[in-house]
Design an enzyme around this catalytic site. Structure first.
Site, PDB file in Angstrom:
ATOM      1  N   SER A  36       0.847  -1.187   0.000  1.00  0.00           N
ATOM      2  CA  SER A  36       0.000   0.000   0.000  1.00  0.00           C
ATOM      3  C   SER A  36       0.883   1.237   0.000  1.00  0.00           C
ATOM      4  O   SER A  36       1.835   1.310   0.781  1.00  0.00           O
ATOM      5  CB  SER A  36      -0.921   0.045   1.224  1.00  0.00           C
ATOM      6  OG  SER A  36      -1.625   1.268   1.260  1.00  0.00           O
ATOM      7  N   LYS A  91     -14.571  -8.173  -4.540  1.00  0.00           N
ATOM      8  CA  LYS A  91     -15.686  -7.741  -5.382  1.00  0.00           C
ATOM      9  C   LYS A  91     -15.780  -6.208  -5.399  1.00  0.00           C
ATOM     10  O   LYS A  91     -15.414  -5.558  -4.421  1.00  0.00           O
ATOM     11  CB  LYS A  91     -17.000  -8.384  -4.915  1.00  0.00           C
ATOM     12  CG  LYS A  91     -17.473  -7.922  -3.523  1.00  0.00           C
ATOM     13  CD  LYS A  91     -18.271  -6.638  -3.595  1.00  0.00           C
ATOM     14  CE  LYS A  91     -18.554  -6.097  -2.223  1.00  0.00           C
ATOM     15  NZ  LYS A  91     -19.177  -4.766  -2.267  1.00  0.00           N
TER      16      LYS A  91
END
Length: 308
Positions: A36, A91
């Site tokens: 990240s 998702k």
């Protein structure tokens, strides 16, 4: 058997709340690294600012879980697949249908596993609901999926941008259940999308579908719900009414109600491990296709601006 060395890319709320505990609870996986540019990572785990940096300088990995916003996921997934790394897609699996199909085809060519992870399908009531409905005639379906965006997505500007899906970010969870439990294919007939004047994605949607046998399906999505949240699917059949509530965790049948524990992300990682060990992929695009149909065919109405 050696563990699957996995890296988590993106360390937002969903990664910390769901992915990291599920990985820690599954002995098949070993968390090898995190990635990240906006986070310092976890104590004792190698951390990198980019996937490039991890692949070039970091420990060897077998798989990645991509927990980034969908708009940037294609390039990351393609990069991992090129290196022969298995890919778990949170998702929705991508920002467009075309890019998900391209990733699926690429995974097949290079012989690694790609998993479009519809977590709501692993809610405890979903599998028995699917089994029960397989032998029934579906007469009517009603979906109410209402929640408070300020609780679940505070300050997440990306979700209001093109590709971020707006209210379909939670709504696609309901569609992933619907397309899994009904015995026949479903298609959209009409929709109304309510879009805040200052945003690019809808805050609410009213949708009508039919299955191929003619059963009517209505879906009410809204991100402006306060107080108790609603994640309910009611299916009327020739043998009585089935209800899934709490996002699929609670199943009510004519014979009684079952309350079950949260199995979603542990189930996802068990499935991912099985796919990797078996050399297979699982990339179902039906829920995303229904969302795309809503944007293609839905009528757009402007509503009051949304201020986070």
């Amino acid at each position: 058997m050696d563990p699957i060395h996995i890296a988590v890319v993106g360390l937002g709320k969903i990664a910390r709340d769901r992915h990291l505990p599920a990985i820690a609870g599954n002995a098949t996986f070993s968390l090898a690294a995190t990635v990240s540019p906006h986070d310092t990572g976890l104590d004792g785990i190698p951390h990198f600012a980019s996937l490039d940096e991890l692949l070039e300088q970091g420990p060897a990995i077998d798989a990645v879980s991509l927990c980034t916003p969908p708009q940037v996921r294609y390039d990351l997934a393609a990069q991992a697949l090129k290196r022969g790394v298995h890919v778990f897609l949170e998702k929705p699996p991508g920002a467009t249908l075309s890019e998900v199909v391209a990733l699926r085809d690429r995974a097949d060519k290079v012989g690694v596993s790609l998993f479009a992870a519809w977590h709501s399908r692993f809610a405890a009531g979903v599998a028995p609901a699917r089994t029960w409905l397989a032998e029934r005639t579906i007469e009517k379906v009603s979906i109410v999926w209402r929640e408070d965006v300020r609780v679940w997505h505070p300050g997440q500007a990306w979700i209001w941008e093109p590709g971020g899906l707006g209210v379909f970010d939670p709504g696609i969870n309901a569609l992933s259940i619907l397309t899994h439990i009904l015995p026949r294919p479903v298609f959209l007939t009409n929709a109304t999308l309510s879009i805040p004047a200052n945003r690019a994605a809808p805050i609410a949607a009213d949708m009508h579908f039919r299955d191929t046998a003619g059963a009517e399906i209505h879906m009410d999505l809204d991100w402006r719900q306060t107080g108790p949240q609603s994640w309910d699917i009611v299916v009327e059949t020739d043998a009585g009414t089935l209800k899934l509530s709490s996002g699929g965790a609670v199943l009510a049948l004519p014979s009684g109600t079952e309350h079950n524990e949260d199995l979603e992300y542990p189930g996802l990682y068990a499935r991912f491990a099985n796919l990797i060990r078996g050399g297979r992929s699982d990339v179902d695009i039906d829920p995303l296709r229904l969302v795309a149909d809503a944007f293609l065919r839905g009528r757009r109405v402007s509503v009051e601006p949304f201020i986070d």
